[in-house]
Write a protein that holds these residues in place. Structure first.
Motif, mmCIF file in Angstrom:
data_model
loop_
_atom_site.group_PDB
_atom_site.id
_atom_site.type_symbol
_atom_site.label_atom_id
_atom_site.label_comp_id
_atom_site.label_asym_id
_atom_site.label_seq_id
_atom_site.Cartn_x
_atom_site.Cartn_y
_atom_site.Cartn_z
ATOM 1 N N ASN A 63 0.811 -1.221 0.000
ATOM 2 C CA ASN A 63 0.000 0.000 0.000
ATOM 3 C C ASN A 63 0.847 1.277 0.000
ATOM 4 N N GLY A 64 2.147 1.105 -0.060
ATOM 5 C CA GLY A 64 3.032 2.262 -0.180
ATOM 6 C C GLY A 64 3.175 3.094 1.079
ATOM 7 N N ARG A 65 2.621 2.644 2.161
ATOM 8 C CA ARG A 65 2.711 3.430 3.394
ATOM 9 C C ARG A 65 4.086 3.283 4.030
ATOM 10 N N VAL A 66 4.555 4.372 4.580
ATOM 11 C CA VAL A 66 5.815 4.374 5.316
ATOM 12 C C VAL A 66 5.482 4.469 6.801
ATOM 13 N N THR A 67 6.302 3.867 7.638
ATOM 14 C CA THR A 67 6.143 4.040 9.084
ATOM 15 C C THR A 67 7.260 4.943 9.590
ATOM 16 N N ALA A 68 6.862 5.984 10.336
ATOM 17 C CA ALA A 68 7.863 6.840 10.977
ATOM 18 C C ALA A 68 7.894 6.493 12.458
ATOM 19 N N CYS A 69 9.043 6.047 12.913
ATOM 20 C CA CYS A 69 9.184 5.640 14.308
ATOM 21 C C CYS A 69 10.012 6.707 15.029
ATOM 22 N N LEU A 70 9.365 7.426 15.944
ATOM 23 C CA LEU A 70 9.990 8.582 16.582
ATOM 24 C C LEU A 70 10.363 8.228 18.015
ATOM 25 N N PHE A 71 11.640 8.247 18.313
ATOM 26 C CA PHE A 71 12.059 7.877 19.668
ATOM 27 C C PHE A 71 13.268 8.702 20.092
ATOM 28 N N GLY A 72 13.612 8.612 21.366
ATOM 29 C CA GLY A 72 14.732 9.381 21.891
ATOM 30 C C GLY A 72 16.044 8.613 21.818
ATOM 31 N N ASP A 73 17.120 9.308 22.089
ATOM 32 C CA ASP A 73 18.444 8.676 22.068
ATOM 33 C C ASP A 73 18.538 7.527 23.076
ATOM 34 N N PRO A 102 9.850 -0.717 4.992
ATOM 35 C CA PRO A 102 9.675 0.724 4.759
ATOM 36 C C PRO A 102 9.473 1.504 6.061
ATOM 37 N N VAL A 103 10.560 1.720 6.773
ATOM 38 C CA VAL A 103 10.453 2.399 8.060
ATOM 39 C C VAL A 103 11.534 3.458 8.206
ATOM 40 N N LEU A 104 11.122 4.593 8.757
ATOM 41 C CA LEU A 104 12.070 5.655 9.088
ATOM 42 C C LEU A 104 12.295 5.623 10.597
ATOM 43 N N PHE A 105 13.520 5.407 11.019
ATOM 44 C CA PHE A 105 13.854 5.506 12.430
ATOM 45 C C PHE A 105 14.335 6.932 12.672
ATOM 46 N N LEU A 106 13.531 7.692 13.374
ATOM 47 C CA LEU A 106 13.921 9.072 13.653
ATOM 48 C C LEU A 106 14.289 9.170 15.129
ATOM 49 N N ILE A 108 14.978 14.509 5.786
ATOM 50 C CA ILE A 108 13.862 13.571 5.955
ATOM 51 C C ILE A 108 13.150 13.347 4.614
ATOM 52 N N LEU A 109 13.001 14.415 3.862
ATOM 53 C CA LEU A 109 12.344 14.289 2.558
ATOM 54 C C LEU A 109 13.074 13.265 1.703
ATOM 55 N N ASP A 110 14.389 13.379 1.723
ATOM 56 C CA ASP A 110 15.228 12.485 0.944
ATOM 57 C C ASP A 110 15.124 11.040 1.457
ATOM 58 N N ALA A 111 15.126 10.899 2.778
ATOM 59 C CA ALA A 111 15.056 9.561 3.376
ATOM 60 C C ALA A 111 13.724 8.899 3.038
ATOM 61 N N ARG A 159 10.271 5.001 0.215
ATOM 62 C CA ARG A 159 9.107 4.727 -0.642
ATOM 63 C C ARG A 159 9.505 4.044 -1.945
ATOM 64 N N GLN A 160 10.756 4.264 -2.330
ATOM 65 C CA GLN A 160 11.222 3.591 -3.552
ATOM 66 C C GLN A 160 11.586 2.126 -3.295
ATOM 67 N N GLY A 161 11.463 1.706 -2.053
ATOM 68 C CA GLY A 161 11.726 0.295 -1.762
ATOM 69 C C GLY A 161 13.134 -0.013 -1.316
#
Ligand SMILES: Cc1ncc(C[n+]2csc(CCOP(=O)(O)OP(=O)(O)O)c2C)c(N)n1
Ligand SMILES: [Mg+2]
Lengths: 339, 299
Positions: free
Chosen positions: A137-147, A168-172, A224-227, A232-234
């Motif tokens: 479904n093309g969805r990305v997950t953004a996982c927001l956590f502390g150091d 497809p996950v962003l670890f922020l 972040i945009l780039d990441a 999303r490109q897999g």
């Protein structure tokens, strides 16, 4: 630097940052007046990270947040009044008063589950990413956590899985442990992580990882945009560490507001107590953003002041709404146990 | 006898333990909870910098470390802070520490103490309000200590460190400020000895505090049931399969004929702990629920 975006978007960033700041400051006042109990954690000092990063997501993406979630929710467009009602344990809160400050979840905005257990969300986030990949479904997950979450074993286990299975996950990772002004990006060494820089950890699992100045909305936005594009490109997971200087008001276990924010501080911090003045001068992401906007002649000081007045009005209404909201009926405690 | 606050008595025990026994190491920094009591704790952290250490947020790692160190001769006391965080360390606590002595056929001792604050704290919500002692009671091999007074916390902590078994030391988060008598002299309170916290006759209520769940002083509980012919078990673990459920089952098995009326449990209702004050109050084993149970039992 300012994000490379049209004026309307920049003003929207500014509006969201102001909303977060005044929401959090109002919360300290409500706590001190005894309107809620327990621990709570504020997002002040990290506004540029949350607002810039979340602006890069799609409406149907998933997000996971932690004990420090208020700013994430507001950046994503949560209603201040319902968030506040939740923190005050009221019936109109997003979770009917069952979750409170640590656990506000707004599924319609993609926040399925907010955990107060350090690193609790990291394995869950690779789960929604796994499902999105399976469902195509093309969805990305953004996982927001502390150091601090990197200190838990859950983090490296999840990194390994995410990398092996190209999820497809962003670890922020919001590293708010950078002390003192004028330190270079990369100087925010954690006292309790042997891996330094922190990006060494995900990199060991071959996850592309970068550090960025979390006070700089433009830099965060670009990275972040780039990441997200790559995810999303897999290409699999990405890891970004944003670095911010801890807001002096949250050095203690219970926050205090050293000086109520007023955008005029962007040009003159002399009214700020000397002990904390440097933070407001050089590490406050909101004041820096405001200053940059005016310097770039995107807005006038008067327009900024008007935006701030509007934000304060919205927060004042939210406070009235939350205080007027009834407590849930005691029997509500027994509902929602199972689906 | 002098009076101390619970946190003061506990602090005294920790200080004396560090003083007399070089094998004692404290891993963690919130034995006295967070501010302002944390500052009191700093006194011993400064005095014994090599034996009072603050770990990263790695419960699984440092609970295993402490267990291993105990196997090799130290007497570590680990601070898990909020009881809910012991779930992060579950494999090392319940599957390694609890089993070590038995599984090795009695060769390997693991005299480690796991300290945690349990219970409904006021606004802790579902993830910071656990009372994990019932789950831990389901893991044979662990000793479980639940002090309720300044005197008990001091005397039981001494015993926990002397014990050769892995011990869960469970403080209730709301006890820290209560005051009570504590003897000046070193007092060691043995495990498995209940204490009558309040004597009862016809119209008053007798309160038996088991003080340790493992070992459990069931003889004293049974003697009390014999005397009053009634039993209400009040406890903060969840009702199903909770501490009260186990004690009720044993009273039913061994003391059924001594009960004049059915026994009752007043425990936390079987839902996650909610955040909002009226909801939290509703599911807690509150004063009003205890009084209701007493009335019903006397009817
Ligand atoms: C498993 C677990 N251990 C300990 C805690 C207590 N705790 C709450 S916040 C926190 C620090 C977290 O640091 P970080 O992840 O950097 O987040 P920050 O508060 O700095 O945003 C700790 C140790 C917890 N909530 N969960
Ligand atoms: Mg941090």
């Amino acid at each position: 630097m300012l994000p490379n975006l049209p004026r309307a978007s920049l003003l929207d960033f500014c509006r969201r940052m102001l909303l977060i700041r005044h929401f959090e400051e109002a919360l300290v006042d409500l706590y001190n007046k005894g309107h809620f109990r327990g621990h709570y954690h504020l997002y002040i000092g990290q506004e540029a990270t949350g607002v810039a990063a979340l602006s890069c997501l799609r409406a149907d993406d998933y997000l996971f947040s932690t004990h420090r979630n208020h700013g994430h929710l507001l950046a994503r467009g949560a209603e201040p009044k319902r968030l506040l009602a939740e923190i005050l344990g009221r019936a109109d809160g997003y979770n009917k008063g069952k979750g409170g400050t640590f656990h506000t979840a707004v599924a319609s905005l993609g926040f399925l589950h907010t955990s107060g257990v350090v690193a609790g969300i990291i394995p869950l986030a690779i789960g929604t990413a796994y499902a999105s990949k399976a469902l195509k479904n093309g969805r990305v997950t953004a996982c927001l956590f502390g150091d601090g979450a990197l200190e838990e074993g859950a983090a490296p286990e999840a990194f390994n899985l995410a990398s092996l299975w190209k999820l497809p996950v962003l670890f922020l990772c919001e590293n708010n442990g950078k002390y003192g002004a004028g330190q270079a990006v990369g100087a925010a060494q954690s006292s309790s992580m042997a891996a330094h820089p922190l990006t060494d950890l995900p990199q060991a699992y071959k996850i592309p990882s970068q550090q960025v100045d979390g006070v700089d909305a433009g830099a965060v936005h670009q990275v972040i945009l780039d990441a997200i594009k790559k995810i999303r490109q897999g290409e699999g997971p990405q890891f970004i560490e944003t670095q911010t200087v801890r807001w002096p008001g949250s050095e203690t276990n219970w926050p205090t507001v050293p000086v109520p924010t007023d955008v005029a501080l962007a040009w003159d911090v002399n009214s700020v107590p000397e002990k904390v003045r440097e933070w407001y001068r050089s590490s406050d992401p909101l004041l820096i953003f405001v200053r940059e906007l005016v310097e770039a002649e995107q807005v006038t000081r008067e327009e900024i002041a008007a935006l701030e007045r509007k934000a304060k009005e919205v927060i004042a209404e939210a406070v009235s709404f939350a205080l007027a909201s009834p407590y849930p009926k005691p029997e509500e405690a027994l509902k929602d146990l199972s689906a | 006898m002098r009076e101390l606050a619970y946190y003061e008595a506990k602090f005294e025990a920790l200080r004396e333990l560090l003083e007399v026994d070089e094998r004692v190491h404290l891993i963690g920094g919130t034995f006295l909870s967070l501010s302002p009591r944390k500052a009191v704790f700093q006194e011993i952290a400064k005095r014994y910098p090599d034996r009072v250490i603050s770990p990263p947020i790695s419960e699984l790692g440092f609970c295993g470390l402490a267990t291993g160190a105990a196997m090799a001769g130290l007497r570590p006391i680990v601070d898990l802070s909020t009881g809910s965080f012991i779930f992060e360390a579950w494999p090392q606590v319940v599957n390694e520490a609890a089993n070590a002595f038995y599984m090795s056929g009695g060769q390997t001792r693991a005299p480690v103490v796991f300290h945690l604050f349990h219970g409904i704290r006021g606004g802790g919500a579902a993830q910071h309000s656990h009372s994990p002692q019932a789950m831990l009671w389901n893991c044979p091999g662990l000793e479980i200590v639940l002090p309720s007074s300044p005197r008990d916390v001091k005397g039981l902590l001494k015993t926990a460190v002397r014990s050769d078994n892995p011990t869960i030391f469970v403080d209730h988060v709301q006890l820290l400020e209560i005051r009570g008598p504590v003897p000046e002299k070193d007092e060691v309170i043995p495990f498995g000895v209940a204490d009558v916290k309040r004597l009862g006759s016809d119209v008053t209520v007798k309160v038996v505090d088991p003080r340790t769940l493992v070992p459990l002083d069931f003889a004293m509980i049974l003697a009390s049931v014999e005397k009053t012919q009634r039993a209400i078990i009040v406890d903060e673990t969840h009702q199903s399969c909770g501490v009260a459920a186990e004690i009720a089952a044993r009273i039913a098995e061994e003391g059924f004929d001594r009960l004049k009326v059915p026994l009752r449990r007043v425990a936390t209702l079987d839902v996650p702990v909610p955040y909002s004050p009226p909801l939290e109050e509703f599911i807690s084993p509150s004063e009003s629920r205890i009084t209701d149970a007493i009335r019903a039992t006397l009817r």
